[in-house]
Design a protein around this motif. Structure first.
Motif, mmCIF file in Angstrom:
data_model
loop_
_atom_site.group_PDB
_atom_site.id
_atom_site.type_symbol
_atom_site.label_atom_id
_atom_site.label_comp_id
_atom_site.label_asym_id
_atom_site.label_seq_id
_atom_site.Cartn_x
_atom_site.Cartn_y
_atom_site.Cartn_z
ATOM 1 N N ALA A 138 54.507 43.866 43.360
ATOM 2 C CA ALA A 138 53.951 43.672 44.698
ATOM 3 C C ALA A 138 52.850 44.691 44.971
ATOM 4 N N MET A 139 53.063 45.919 44.537
ATOM 5 C CA MET A 139 52.055 46.950 44.769
ATOM 6 C C MET A 139 50.792 46.658 43.986
ATOM 7 N N GLU A 140 50.938 46.194 42.746
ATOM 8 C CA GLU A 140 49.772 45.837 41.950
ATOM 9 C C GLU A 140 49.022 44.668 42.578
ATOM 10 N N ALA A 141 49.779 43.725 43.165
ATOM 11 C CA ALA A 141 49.151 42.587 43.833
ATOM 12 C C ALA A 141 48.366 43.045 45.066
ATOM 13 N N ASP A 142 48.901 44.021 45.784
ATOM 14 C CA ASP A 142 48.204 44.556 46.958
ATOM 15 C C ASP A 142 46.869 45.171 46.540
ATOM 16 N N ILE A 143 46.898 45.948 45.465
ATOM 17 C CA ILE A 143 45.665 46.553 44.963
ATOM 18 C C ILE A 143 44.691 45.463 44.514
ATOM 19 N N ALA A 144 45.212 44.441 43.816
ATOM 20 C CA ALA A 144 44.361 43.336 43.356
ATOM 21 C C ALA A 144 43.737 42.600 44.543
ATOM 22 N N PHE A 145 44.478 42.479 45.633
ATOM 23 C CA PHE A 145 43.964 41.816 46.837
ATOM 24 C C PHE A 145 42.735 42.543 47.372
ATOM 25 N N HIS A 146 42.850 43.851 47.535
ATOM 26 C CA HIS A 146 41.745 44.619 48.106
ATOM 27 C C HIS A 146 40.545 44.668 47.158
ATOM 28 N N LEU A 147 40.809 44.804 45.875
ATOM 29 C CA LEU A 147 39.707 44.786 44.908
ATOM 30 C C LEU A 147 39.077 43.395 44.851
ATOM 31 N N GLY A 148 39.891 42.357 45.094
ATOM 32 C CA GLY A 148 39.362 40.997 45.118
ATOM 33 C C GLY A 148 38.369 40.789 46.247
ATOM 34 N N ILE A 149 38.604 41.440 47.375
ATOM 35 C CA ILE A 149 37.662 41.343 48.493
ATOM 36 C C ILE A 149 36.333 42.001 48.112
ATOM 37 N N ILE A 150 36.417 43.148 47.453
ATOM 38 C CA ILE A 150 35.193 43.816 46.987
ATOM 39 C C ILE A 150 34.420 42.891 46.060
ATOM 40 N N GLN A 151 35.125 42.251 45.143
ATOM 41 C CA GLN A 151 34.478 41.350 44.200
ATOM 42 C C GLN A 151 33.872 40.138 44.914
ATOM 43 N N ALA A 152 34.617 39.596 45.890
ATOM 44 C CA ALA A 152 34.157 38.405 46.602
ATOM 45 C C ALA A 152 32.923 38.679 47.451
ATOM 46 N N ALA A 153 32.623 39.943 47.727
ATOM 47 C CA ALA A 153 31.421 40.288 48.485
ATOM 48 C C ALA A 153 30.152 40.029 47.676
ATOM 49 N N HIS A 154 30.286 40.038 46.355
ATOM 50 C CA HIS A 154 29.167 39.778 45.445
ATOM 51 C C HIS A 154 27.947 40.647 45.784
ATOM 52 N N ASN A 155 28.235 41.942 45.894
ATOM 53 C CA ASN A 155 27.185 42.947 46.090
ATOM 54 C C ASN A 155 27.286 43.924 44.936
ATOM 55 N N ARG A 156 26.264 43.996 44.131
ATOM 56 C CA ARG A 156 26.333 44.805 42.905
ATOM 57 C C ARG A 156 26.532 46.292 43.178
ATOM 58 N N PHE A 157 26.168 46.728 44.385
ATOM 59 C CA PHE A 157 26.319 48.145 44.703
ATOM 60 C C PHE A 157 27.701 48.470 45.260
#
Length: 236
Positions: free
Chosen positions: A152-171
């Protein structure tokens, strides 16, 4: 040099240069070695640490790559000012000791509060079907009743990193390591304190819904609510 730095380093194979770099890096982070301070001559370091010349030079190369030291001809090797340190590097973050963990966690949280609402708003504009499916999958894993909370904790981290990825901003992408470091510190504490993810699932769900609805303002506010709740639960 500090007493810790002067102690010989126990041999442990391929990780020896990294151990030496970590020891010296911690001394710099604690202020025991200050900007402008010169390191002892190579022969003195070899005598103090009792390691090979190759091992020492590999350790110094690590510190140089992290921006902690620089070598100049006729001057020697000295500690650089903090603005040159690669503080976002996961290795450098690992050099912070437990005594600095609270301050580090709060500073990392400040970065989260600036970055994640922005990323959520961008994700609402740019997130792909694949991005949304990954967020939904992470949320579903968080909602499950795990006998091993690590999942569950790994999924929480994956969720937040997924939002960063979904922003599609290289910076924004490189900031993912900072978000991961902040969550690695805060998520286990939150999980232990509240016995799981249940108290925050609704707020995570609200972020995903806003992204799916292509509503940047709503996504930003939903992320801000989650961040504010996380801060209150961890730092007040």
């Amino acid at each position: 040099m500090t007493s810790e730095m002067m102690e010989p380093v126990p041999a442990s194979g391929r990780g020896l240069p990294a151990q030496i770099a970590a020891r010296m890096g911690r001394s710099i982070l604690r202020g025991e070695l200050r900007p402008g301070d010169k390191l002892p001559k190579e022969t003195d370091l070899l005598d103090q640490l009792q390691v090979s010349r190759t091992t020492l030079r590999e350790a110094l190369t690590i510190l140089t790559s992290k921006g902690f030291i620089e070598a100049k001809q006729r001057i020697g090797t000295s500690v650089r000012a903090p603005e040159f340190w690669n503080t976002l590097d996961p290795t450098v973050m690992a050099w912070h000791g437990e005594q600095d963990e609270k301050a580090l966690a709060e500073e990392l949280f400040e970065i989260r509060s600036a970055i994640e609402p922005l990323a959520a708003g961008l994700a609402a504009r740019r997130g792909t079907k694949t991005d949304l499916a990954q967020l939904r999958a992470a949320l579903a894993t968080m909602a499950q009743d795990h006998s091993n909370p690590r999942l569950a904790m790994e999924a929480d981290i994956a969720f937040h990193l997924g939002i960063i990825q979904a922003a599609h901003n290289r910076f924004l992408a490189p900031v993912g390591s900072v978000i991961r470091a902040a969550l690695t510190i805060s998520v286990p504490k939150t999980f232990a304190r509240f016995g799981g993810m249940g108290h925050a699932l609704g707020m995570h769900e609200a972020i995903v819904k806003a992204i799916e609805q292509r509503d940047p303002g709503k996504a930003t506010k939903a992320a801000e609510r989650l961040i504010a709740d996380t801060y209150e639960r961890n730092f007040t």
